[in-house]
Design a protein around this motif. Structure first.
Motif, PDB file in Angstrom:
ATOM      1  N   GLU A  81       0.841  -1.196   0.000  1.00 23.74           N
ATOM      2  CA  GLU A  81       0.000   0.000   0.000  1.00 23.74           C
ATOM      3  C   GLU A  81       0.877   1.247   0.000  1.00 23.74           C
ATOM      4  OE1 GLU A  81      -2.938   2.079   3.176  1.00 23.74           O
ATOM      5  OE2 GLU A  81      -3.319  -0.033   2.731  1.00 23.74           O
ATOM      6  N   TYR A  82       0.453   2.252  -0.749  1.00 23.94           N
ATOM      7  CA  TYR A  82       1.120   3.553  -0.805  1.00 23.94           C
ATOM      8  C   TYR A  82       0.083   4.643  -0.594  1.00 23.94           C
ATOM      9  CZ  TYR A  82       5.033   1.214  -3.130  1.00 23.94           C
ATOM     10  OH  TYR A  82       6.085   0.396  -3.436  1.00 23.94           O
ATOM     11  N   THR A  83       0.493   5.732   0.041  1.00 22.38           N
ATOM     12  CA  THR A  83      -0.355   6.911   0.187  1.00 22.38           C
ATOM     13  C   THR A  83       0.454   8.126  -0.230  1.00 22.38           C
ATOM     14  OG1 THR A  83      -1.552   5.891   2.020  1.00 22.38           O
ATOM     15  CG2 THR A  83      -1.758   8.277   1.773  1.00 22.38           C
ATOM     16  N   LEU A  84      -0.127   8.926  -1.110  1.00 24.90           N
ATOM     17  CA  LEU A  84       0.492  10.164  -1.580  1.00 24.90           C
ATOM     18  C   LEU A  84      -0.391  11.319  -1.116  1.00 24.90           C
ATOM     19  CD1 LEU A  84       2.563  11.696  -3.379  1.00 24.90           C
ATOM     20  CD2 LEU A  84       0.946  11.358  -5.276  1.00 24.90           C
ATOM     21  N   ILE A 114       4.610   3.343  -9.500  1.00 24.23           N
ATOM     22  CA  ILE A 114       4.314   2.283  -8.528  1.00 24.23           C
ATOM     23  C   ILE A 114       3.936   0.992  -9.245  1.00 24.23           C
ATOM     24  CG2 ILE A 114       2.664   1.519  -6.757  1.00 24.23           C
ATOM     25  CD1 ILE A 114       2.528   4.520  -5.876  1.00 24.23           C
ATOM     26  N   LEU A 115       3.011   1.088 -10.198  1.00 25.80           N
ATOM     27  CA  LEU A 115       2.546  -0.117 -10.888  1.00 25.80           C
ATOM     28  C   LEU A 115       3.648  -0.738 -11.731  1.00 25.80           C
ATOM     29  CD1 LEU A 115      -1.074   0.939 -11.889  1.00 25.80           C
ATOM     30  CD2 LEU A 115      -0.314  -0.424  -9.927  1.00 25.80           C
ATOM     31  N   THR A 116       4.472   0.079 -12.355  1.00 28.68           N
ATOM     32  CA  THR A 116       5.592  -0.436 -13.148  1.00 28.68           C
ATOM     33  C   THR A 116       6.574  -1.183 -12.250  1.00 28.68           C
ATOM     34  OG1 THR A 116       5.368   1.343 -14.758  1.00 28.68           O
ATOM     35  CG2 THR A 116       7.486   0.207 -14.684  1.00 28.68           C
ATOM     36  N   MET A 117       6.911  -0.595 -11.126  1.00 24.49           N
ATOM     37  CA  MET A 117       7.871  -1.214 -10.212  1.00 24.49           C
ATOM     38  C   MET A 117       7.341  -2.521  -9.617  1.00 24.49           C
ATOM     39  SD  MET A 117      10.444   0.683 -10.550  1.00 24.49           S
ATOM     40  CE  MET A 117      11.488  -0.078  -9.336  1.00 24.49           C
ATOM     41  N   ARG A 158       0.253  -3.794 -16.952  1.00 29.03           N
ATOM     42  CA  ARG A 158      -0.976  -4.067 -17.725  1.00 29.03           C
ATOM     43  C   ARG A 158      -2.190  -3.319 -17.160  1.00 29.03           C
ATOM     44  NH1 ARG A 158       0.366  -8.045 -14.472  1.00 29.03           N
ATOM     45  NH2 ARG A 158      -1.170  -9.034 -13.119  1.00 29.03           N
ATOM     46  N   LEU A 159      -2.133  -2.910 -15.912  1.00 31.47           N
ATOM     47  CA  LEU A 159      -3.241  -2.178 -15.297  1.00 31.47           C
ATOM     48  C   LEU A 159      -3.072  -0.666 -15.380  1.00 31.47           C
ATOM     49  CD1 LEU A 159      -3.720  -4.242 -12.006  1.00 31.47           C
ATOM     50  CD2 LEU A 159      -4.992  -4.444 -14.142  1.00 31.47           C
ATOM     51  N   THR A 160      -1.919  -0.218 -15.849  1.00 33.61           N
ATOM     52  CA  THR A 160      -1.551   1.186 -15.730  1.00 33.61           C
ATOM     53  C   THR A 160      -2.499   2.143 -16.435  1.00 33.61           C
ATOM     54  OG1 THR A 160       0.757   0.570 -15.476  1.00 33.61           O
ATOM     55  CG2 THR A 160       0.323   2.841 -16.072  1.00 33.61           C
ATOM     56  N   VAL A 203      -3.175   3.817  -2.849  1.00 33.51           N
ATOM     57  CA  VAL A 203      -3.120   2.698  -3.793  1.00 33.51           C
ATOM     58  C   VAL A 203      -2.775   1.447  -3.002  1.00 33.51           C
ATOM     59  CG1 VAL A 203      -2.068   1.822  -5.906  1.00 33.51           C
ATOM     60  CG2 VAL A 203      -2.255   4.287  -5.554  1.00 33.51           C
ATOM     61  N   ARG A 204      -3.587   0.423  -3.150  1.00 36.30           N
ATOM     62  CA  ARG A 204      -3.372  -0.813  -2.389  1.00 36.30           C
ATOM     63  C   ARG A 204      -3.519  -2.019  -3.303  1.00 36.30           C
ATOM     64  NH1 ARG A 204      -7.655  -1.874   1.946  1.00 36.30           N
ATOM     65  NH2 ARG A 204      -8.676  -2.897   0.227  1.00 36.30           N
ATOM     66  N   TRP A 205      -2.624  -2.983  -3.156  1.00 31.70           N
ATOM     67  CA  TRP A 205      -2.677  -4.243  -3.890  1.00 31.70           C
ATOM     68  C   TRP A 205      -2.828  -5.360  -2.871  1.00 31.70           C
ATOM     69  CZ3 TRP A 205      -3.189  -6.305  -8.532  1.00 31.70           C
ATOM     70  CH2 TRP A 205      -2.788  -7.625  -8.739  1.00 31.70           C
ATOM     71  N   SER A 206      -3.841  -6.201  -3.067  1.00 30.11           N
ATOM     72  CA  SER A 206      -4.046  -7.331  -2.176  1.00 30.11           C
ATOM     73  C   SER A 206      -4.902  -8.374  -2.881  1.00 30.11           C
ATOM     74  CB  SER A 206      -4.737  -6.866  -0.887  1.00 30.11           C
ATOM     75  OG  SER A 206      -4.919  -7.946  -0.008  1.00 30.11           O
TER      76      SER A 206
END
Length: 133
Positions: A8-11, A30-33, A38-40, A66-69
């Motif tokens: 998770e990231y917060t800006l 973030i998504l590239t790293m 593919r979601l960008t 932004v959170r990935w889970s």
């Protein structure tokens, strides 16, 4: 970091329309790293709409989260206005104004909002989700 590990990231962003571009570019990085390129394109569109609404329709600061889970990307924008967002209209019917949440509804797998308090400040959190599959 493996793709299946949650993160998770917060800006935190000021009330400035330039923050929309900063948020989009940060999200792309973030998504590239994390190997989710593919979601960008869709994620950038959704984040831009959510952050744009937060900056245009409120007077205070905002944040992109932004959170990935579990194979789901959740993108959300917090702002200092506790009032619910205007209900989305139809994408093809609207003019330049009022199309943001209609685009979010059309492009996301799921979206919603909730009242939220952060660091003693009231506001709301508008979010959407994209499944990786």
């Amino acid at each position: 970091m493996p793709e299946n590990e949650p993160w998770e990231y917060t800006l935190y962003i000021p009330n400035d329309l330039r923050a929309v571009t900063v948020a989009r570019r940060t999200l792309r990085l973030i998504l590239t790293m994390h190997g989710l390129i593919r979601l960008t394109d869709t994620a950038e569109l959704l984040a831009a709409e959510l952050v744009s609404n937060a900056v245009r329709h409120t007077k205070g600061p905002a944040a992109l989260r932004v959170r990935w889970s579990a194979g789901v990307l959740r993108i959300g924008a917090w702002d200092a206005d506790p009032e619910p967002p205007e209900p989305p209209g139809e994408v093809g019917v609207l003019g330049e104004e009022g199309r943001g949440l209609a685009l979010v509804r059309a492009c996301a797998d799921l979206w919603g909002w909730q009242p939220l308090a952060r660091h003693g400040n009231r506001g709301k959190y508008v979010w959407c989700e994209l499944a990786a599959a």
